[in-house]
Design an enzyme around this catalytic site. Sequence first.
Site, PDB file in Angstrom:
ATOM      1  N   HIS A 153       7.670  -2.186   2.218  1.00 33.16           N
ATOM      2  CA  HIS A 153       7.680  -0.798   1.828  1.00 33.16           C
ATOM      3  C   HIS A 153       8.805  -0.256   1.757  1.00 33.16           C
ATOM      4  O   HIS A 153       9.071   0.568   1.075  1.00 33.16           O
ATOM      5  CB  HIS A 153       6.815  -0.360   3.210  1.00 33.16           C
ATOM      6  CG  HIS A 153       5.511  -0.929   3.530  1.00 33.16           C
ATOM      7  ND1 HIS A 153       4.719  -1.397   2.639  1.00 33.16           N
ATOM      8  CD2 HIS A 153       4.995  -1.015   4.662  1.00 33.16           C
ATOM      9  CE1 HIS A 153       3.487  -1.847   3.196  1.00 33.16           C
ATOM     10  NE2 HIS A 153       3.751  -1.710   4.479  1.00 33.16           N
TER      11      HIS A 153
ATOM     12  N   LYS B 168       0.553   5.586  -2.141  1.00 31.91           N
ATOM     13  CA  LYS B 168       0.431   6.786  -1.472  1.00 31.91           C
ATOM     14  C   LYS B 168       0.894   8.034  -2.508  1.00 31.91           C
ATOM     15  O   LYS B 168       1.759   7.636  -3.237  1.00 31.91           O
ATOM     16  CB  LYS B 168       1.510   6.726  -0.263  1.00 31.91           C
ATOM     17  CG  LYS B 168       0.912   6.057   0.820  1.00 31.91           C
ATOM     18  CD  LYS B 168       1.861   5.945   2.248  1.00 31.91           C
ATOM     19  CE  LYS B 168       1.727   5.060   3.172  1.00 31.91           C
ATOM     20  NZ  LYS B 168       0.661   5.136   4.092  1.00 31.91           N
TER      21      LYS B 168
ATOM     22  N   HIS C  75       0.580  -1.236   0.166  1.00 30.72           N
ATOM     23  CA  HIS C  75       0.166   0.017  -0.185  1.00 30.72           C
ATOM     24  C   HIS C  75       0.954   1.203   0.008  1.00 30.72           C
ATOM     25  O   HIS C  75       0.379   2.211  -0.345  1.00 30.72           O
ATOM     26  CB  HIS C  75      -1.124   0.072   1.265  1.00 30.72           C
ATOM     27  CG  HIS C  75      -0.528   0.281   2.384  1.00 30.72           C
ATOM     28  ND1 HIS C  75       0.239  -0.491   3.144  1.00 30.72           N
ATOM     29  CD2 HIS C  75      -0.464   1.389   3.130  1.00 30.72           C
ATOM     30  CE1 HIS C  75       0.566  -0.003   4.602  1.00 30.72           C
ATOM     31  NE2 HIS C  75       0.178   1.360   4.203  1.00 30.72           N
TER      32      HIS C  75
ATOM     33  N   LYS D  28       5.155   9.903  14.564  1.00 26.47           N
ATOM     34  CA  LYS D  28       4.771   8.829  13.544  1.00 26.47           C
ATOM     35  C   LYS D  28       5.347   9.908  12.225  1.00 26.47           C
ATOM     36  O   LYS D  28       4.985  11.021  12.076  1.00 26.47           O
ATOM     37  CB  LYS D  28       3.379   8.870  13.213  1.00 26.47           C
ATOM     38  CG  LYS D  28       2.913   8.275  12.084  1.00 26.47           C
ATOM     39  CD  LYS D  28       1.257   8.036  11.787  1.00 26.47           C
ATOM     40  CE  LYS D  28       0.774   7.584  10.470  1.00 26.47           C
ATOM     41  NZ  LYS D  28       1.319   6.270  10.156  1.00 26.47           N
TER      42      LYS D  28
ATOM     43  N   LYS E 199       8.356   0.612  15.846  1.00 23.39           N
ATOM     44  CA  LYS E 199       6.842   0.901  16.372  1.00 23.39           C
ATOM     45  C   LYS E 199       7.172   1.455  17.614  1.00 23.39           C
ATOM     46  O   LYS E 199       8.065   1.339  18.140  1.00 23.39           O
ATOM     47  CB  LYS E 199       6.263  -0.326  16.495  1.00 23.39           C
ATOM     48  CG  LYS E 199       5.762  -1.115  15.255  1.00 23.39           C
ATOM     49  CD  LYS E 199       4.381  -1.919  15.400  1.00 23.39           C
ATOM     50  CE  LYS E 199       4.252  -2.179  14.050  1.00 23.39           C
ATOM     51  NZ  LYS E 199       3.319  -1.441  12.976  1.00 23.39           N
TER      52      LYS E 199
HETATM   53  C1  BG6 Z   1       1.402  -2.122   7.254  1.00 23.07           C
HETATM   54  C2  BG6 Z   1       2.312  -3.077   8.441  1.00 23.07           C
HETATM   55  O1  BG6 Z   1       1.950  -2.851   6.210  1.00 23.07           O
HETATM   56  O2  BG6 Z   1       1.777  -0.854   7.417  1.00 23.07           O
HETATM   57  C3  BG6 Z   1       1.858  -2.497   9.789  1.00 23.07           C
HETATM   58  O3  BG6 Z   1       1.757  -4.308   8.624  1.00 23.07           O
HETATM   59  C4  BG6 Z   1       2.108  -0.921   9.897  1.00 23.07           C
HETATM   60  O4  BG6 Z   1       2.517  -2.994  10.709  1.00 23.07           O
HETATM   61  C5  BG6 Z   1       1.367  -0.299   8.621  1.00 23.07           C
HETATM   62  O5  BG6 Z   1       1.637  -0.236  10.935  1.00 23.07           O
HETATM   63  C6  BG6 Z   1       1.895   1.232   8.229  1.00 23.07           C
HETATM   64  O6  BG6 Z   1       1.335   1.552   7.228  1.00 23.07           O
HETATM   65  P1  BG6 Z   1       0.950   3.182   7.372  1.00 23.07           P
HETATM   66  O7  BG6 Z   1       0.308   3.396   6.019  1.00 23.07           O
HETATM   67  O8  BG6 Z   1      -0.038   3.521   8.457  1.00 23.07           O
HETATM   68  O9  BG6 Z   1       2.142   3.998   7.436  1.00 23.07           O
END
Ligand code: BG6
Length: 514
Positions: free
Chosen positions: A264, A206, A202, A369, A364
Amino acid sequence: MGADPIGASPPAPRAGTEPPPPSLLVIFGASGDLTRRLLIPDLFGLFLDGLLPERFAVLGVSRTPYADEAFRAMLRDCARETGEAKFDASRWDDFAAGLHYHSADLEDPGSYPALRERIRSLCAARGIPGNIIFYSAVAPRHYVSLVRKIGETKLAVPSEDLPGFRRVIVEKPFGRDLASARALNREMLGVFHDGQVYRIDHFLGKETVQNLFVFRFGNGIFEPVWNRNYIDHVQITVAETLGVEGRGDYYDDAGAVRDMIQNHLLQLMALVAMEPPNSLDGDDVRGEKLKLLKSIGRVADERVGDVCVRGQYVEGETGGKKVPAYRAEKNVSPDSFTETYAALRLSVDNWRWAGVPFYLRTGKRMARKVSEIAIQFRPAPSLLFKDTECGQIDSNLLVINIQPEEGIFLRFCAKEPGPGVCVRPVDFHFTYREAFGARSTPAYGRLLLDVMHGDPTLFPREEDVETSWTLLDPFLRRWEGDPGHGLRFYPAGGWGPPEADALLQEGRDRWRRP
Ligand code: BG6
């Protein structure tokens, strides 16, 4: 190779230029978090923006019994809570009329004929000509059996009563090491044609990540300095304040390297460092990305400790709130050695990047963030300023903020007003909010739209996945043999274990504290 999806994939127009063809999205594992928190709110966002096809429906499939109405009510509550798509209550009912649910034990082959019949009747009722997108959002241990059963039930190929295309979206993690990723790929390709498989990452959906491409290749001034002659190092950070949020059973088996780096962060690195592709065509873009992934320097087993620091959070404070240690989270083993933080130093062994370290880190329960890519340029010769009151001057820094503050800033030096010469770092700022105002299409929504269009450009291919695992296998092997090896503990709410500083070039580079 599975049956040729005859008539399966119409030529792919670029997503966003015209509405996608009618389709049914079948979500396996629909009672889970992903459906509630991301897929449905993002689909609702697409609906509000008029981007969904007129004839579209969702069929959620899980073991939990729900009537359609109860499923809709549950999704409505979640969509309202997630702020991403502005919840428009007056439009919800129109959207929700296309949401359906089918309760089934996906491990039981006996469940599939009824599922097939439900799919057929839904397509008939909604006027969908058999175009079906399967979304595998079940726990990874069920992937193989799910795919096999879809194959055995002949759901993967067009039939007289269900003509049209078949596509399958597979949620990460795609395997847990190279061997399992290969096995999963084999299974997938035994049932589906490669062009039907969409491995979703995903981050690639973005807006800010897609902009990397435009930023690099749509401007004339950056590419000439985008190399070892001008760039000192690159830092890619994906820091989260969240903990494992009820996903302890999955996470404790995965850890930060499998959960974030393999997909990612390596994908981000590929986009930052790849060569310009010949065109925007999916094959060209993915071909260049793969070339880059293949040029990342392999790390020998015995060097893992030199290039990687991993950590696990203990109790601490985030956002003014006390939070428990990772080991005290639900469904996490109390003596777990799983890493919730990982920092790596990688190299890219090609002409453009030789000698430029790429630092990747994710964690984490960090202080903030933030996801960003920081390009640190080489310092200017400071001869001219060495005798002024400021002495050393900062080198230029370019930061691409992926989230939460979507934008880009460039740090450069300016003369501070006043007598004498004092040089200070100042920033140029671009933010999406100020420049474009409009809310961008959320990542899952964008990628779902691409699948409906049959555009695979933003989806990692089998080889990308396997190349990433090849790179990380030495790390995983090292820790499998000795689970506590080099694991450091860090307080929740900080910036990870201080030992990670040692990965950087001694005395020169520092991890950013964004
Ligand atoms: C996911 C992970 O792919 O991405 C999660 O499994 C993580 O652990 C998340 O929290 C983070 O995605 P975003 O879009 O919230 O930064």
